[in-house]
Design a protein around this motif. Sequence first.
Motif, short mmCIF file in Angstrom:
data_model
loop_
_atom_site.label_atom_id
_atom_site.label_comp_id
_atom_site.label_asym_id
_atom_site.label_seq_id
_atom_site.Cartn_x
_atom_site.Cartn_y
_atom_site.Cartn_z
N VAL A 116 -77.90 63.51 -20.04
CA VAL A 116 -77.54 64.80 -19.43
C VAL A 116 -78.29 64.29 -17.70
O VAL A 116 -77.60 64.06 -17.12
CB VAL A 116 -77.81 66.03 -19.95
N ARG A 117 -79.31 63.86 -17.72
CA ARG A 117 -79.87 63.92 -16.03
C ARG A 117 -79.07 62.24 -15.80
O ARG A 117 -78.43 62.17 -14.49
CB ARG A 117 -81.21 63.71 -16.11
N GLN A 118 -79.35 61.51 -16.42
CA GLN A 118 -78.87 59.80 -15.79
C GLN A 118 -77.28 60.50 -15.34
O GLN A 118 -76.44 60.25 -15.01
CB GLN A 118 -78.39 59.76 -17.31
N LEU A 120 -76.04 63.64 -14.25
CA LEU A 120 -76.07 64.29 -13.37
C LEU A 120 -76.24 63.31 -11.90
O LEU A 120 -75.81 63.97 -11.14
CB LEU A 120 -77.47 65.32 -13.51
N ASN A 121 -77.62 62.65 -12.29
CA ASN A 121 -78.00 61.87 -10.92
C ASN A 121 -76.99 60.25 -11.81
O ASN A 121 -77.38 59.04 -10.23
CB ASN A 121 -79.38 61.21 -10.92
N MET A 122 -76.16 59.93 -12.23
CA MET A 122 -75.09 58.93 -11.75
C MET A 122 -75.86 57.44 -11.79
O MET A 122 -75.30 56.46 -11.28
CB MET A 122 -74.13 58.83 -10.58
N THR A 123 -76.46 57.90 -13.05
CA THR A 123 -77.21 55.99 -13.21
C THR A 123 -76.67 55.54 -14.88
O THR A 123 -77.92 55.15 -15.70
CB THR A 123 -78.73 56.23 -13.30
N THR A 124 -75.76 56.08 -15.28
CA THR A 124 -75.62 56.04 -16.72
C THR A 124 -74.97 54.51 -16.95
O THR A 124 -75.80 54.00 -18.40
CB THR A 124 -73.98 57.25 -17.17
N GLY A 125 -74.69 53.18 -16.26
CA GLY A 125 -73.93 52.46 -16.72
C GLY A 125 -72.50 52.50 -17.30
O GLY A 125 -72.59 51.09 -17.70
N MET A 126 -72.26 53.82 -16.56
CA MET A 126 -71.14 53.06 -18.14
C MET A 126 -70.00 52.68 -16.79
O MET A 126 -69.98 52.24 -15.80
CB MET A 126 -70.78 54.74 -17.92
N PRO A 168 -78.66 51.91 -18.92
CA PRO A 168 -78.85 53.48 -18.34
C PRO A 168 -79.70 53.51 -17.38
O PRO A 168 -80.90 52.97 -18.03
CB PRO A 168 -78.79 54.27 -19.37
N GLY A 169 -80.64 54.34 -16.33
CA GLY A 169 -81.53 54.76 -15.53
C GLY A 169 -81.50 53.91 -14.78
O GLY A 169 -82.70 54.14 -14.31
N LYS A 170 -80.77 53.05 -14.60
CA LYS A 170 -81.59 51.44 -13.93
C LYS A 170 -81.05 51.60 -11.90
O LYS A 170 -81.37 51.01 -11.54
CB LYS A 170 -81.89 49.83 -14.61
N GLU A 171 -79.79 51.31 -11.80
CA GLU A 171 -78.67 51.57 -11.18
C GLU A 171 -77.91 52.48 -10.72
O GLU A 171 -77.09 53.29 -11.76
CB GLU A 171 -78.05 49.85 -11.46
N GLY A 287 -80.16 55.36 -4.99
CA GLY A 287 -79.10 55.92 -4.14
C GLY A 287 -79.45 56.99 -3.67
O GLY A 287 -78.39 57.88 -2.31
N GLU A 288 -80.44 57.09 -3.15
CA GLU A 288 -81.15 58.50 -2.52
C GLU A 288 -80.14 59.43 -2.47
O GLU A 288 -79.55 60.89 -2.56
CB GLU A 288 -80.50 58.29 -0.69
N TYR A 289 -79.89 59.85 -4.39
CA TYR A 289 -78.56 60.89 -4.87
C TYR A 289 -79.45 61.33 -6.27
O TYR A 289 -80.45 61.25 -6.79
CB TYR A 289 -77.48 60.30 -5.86
#
Length: 356
Positions: A116-118, A120-126, A168-171, A287-289
Motif C-alpha cells: 500500500v505504501r508503494q 501511495l509513493n508511486m514506486t510500484t513498478g507497475m 517495487p520500491g526502487k524507482e 522523486g521528492e514524492y
Amino acid sequence: MKNILLLFSFIFIYNNTFSQSKVDTFMTAFLKTHNFNGTILIERHSKPVYRKSFGFANLPFKVPNTPATRYKVASITKAFTSVLILQLFENGKIDLDAPVKTYLPDYKGEGEKVTVRQLLNMTTGMHNMDEGTNLDSALKNGIPQYQRPYTPDQLLTGFCSGPLVKEPGKEFDYNNADYIILGKIIEEVSGRSYEQQLNEKILLPLQMTNSGLLSQHKLIDKLADTYFYRDDLHTLVSDLPVYLENWYAAGAMYSTADDILKFSNALFYGKLLKKETLKQMFVSGLGEYGLGVWVYERYEINGKMYTIVKRPGSIMGAQAMLFHILEDNATIIILSNTGTVSLDDLSADLAKQIVG
C-alpha cells in the motif's frame, strides 16, 4: 503586555497588506503577457492575502470566472485519496506495508509484491497506464482508457493489473493506476463506495459543499468548461471528449478555491490526520514524492530555504495547484480551466511576493 500584542497585530496586518499589494502588482504585470483564466486564493497565518478570479468559465458565452466557480481539480484528488487511506491506517484497518492482495484478494496483478505504501509513493513498478499518451496519439487514436465508460472494477482489471515492469520500491513513476488501486482498497476496507467515503470522512465534516466527484451523468452547477492550447493550430480548443469519472480516485474531483483551502487548512492543522501520520505523509522520498504529495525539503524563496508541500493537477485544460509553505504557514491555491500557464512557475512567483 497589551502594547506588545498591539504591536504584533499591527506588524501582522501591515505584512499581509503589503503582501496583497505586491501580489496585485505582480498579477497586473503577469496578465499583460499571459492568458490566465481561473481563480487564485492566498492565505498566510490563517488570514486572507489575495482572492481574485480572472477570465472566463465559458469562452464562447463569456461567462466570467468568480470565486464561486467550480473547477475540475484533476490530481489534487490524489491528496484526498491519500488522506482516506491514512485515516484507515490510523483506525487499524490498513497496514501500509502490507501487500495489495491483503485487501484485494481477487486482484489479478502481482499484488503480493506491491505494498500500500508503494502505491501511495508511486514506486510500484507497475506498467504505467498512460504510457505513450500524448496529443498526437490522442488525436489519431483517441485515449482508450478515458474515452469509454468504465466502472472502478473495470479500470482495475483492464488498466491496473498488468505484470510489473520494474522492481517495487526502487524507482518513482507517476502512475494513475496506483491511485485507482488505492480507490478500490478504500472501497473494500470501508465497505462503502469511494464517493461515499470521500463525502463522509472529508467533504461533509469540512463543509466542502462545492466539491465532489465528476461524472458524465451529473450536471454540476457553476462548473467551468475546460480548454487546452493546440500548438499546431495556435489557439485554445475544447478538451477532448472523455469520461472524467474514469480518473476515479486519481483525478475525478471538482472543487472551488475556497473549498480546497478548507481541505488544506484541515490537513496542515492536524484535523484530518494525526501529527505522527502527517510526518509519514510529508516524507520526501524518491522523486521528492511523499504519500500523495510532492515534498521539497530545501526550496529557496527570496534567499531562504523552506519546506514546500505541493499537490498539482493537470488533465488537458483542467489545471490546479495546492502549494503550501510549511515554515511560513502560507497556502497558495490556483485553479484554472485553460492550459495556458505553468502553475508550477506561477505558484513559485506568487510565493516570492508573500514570503520574506
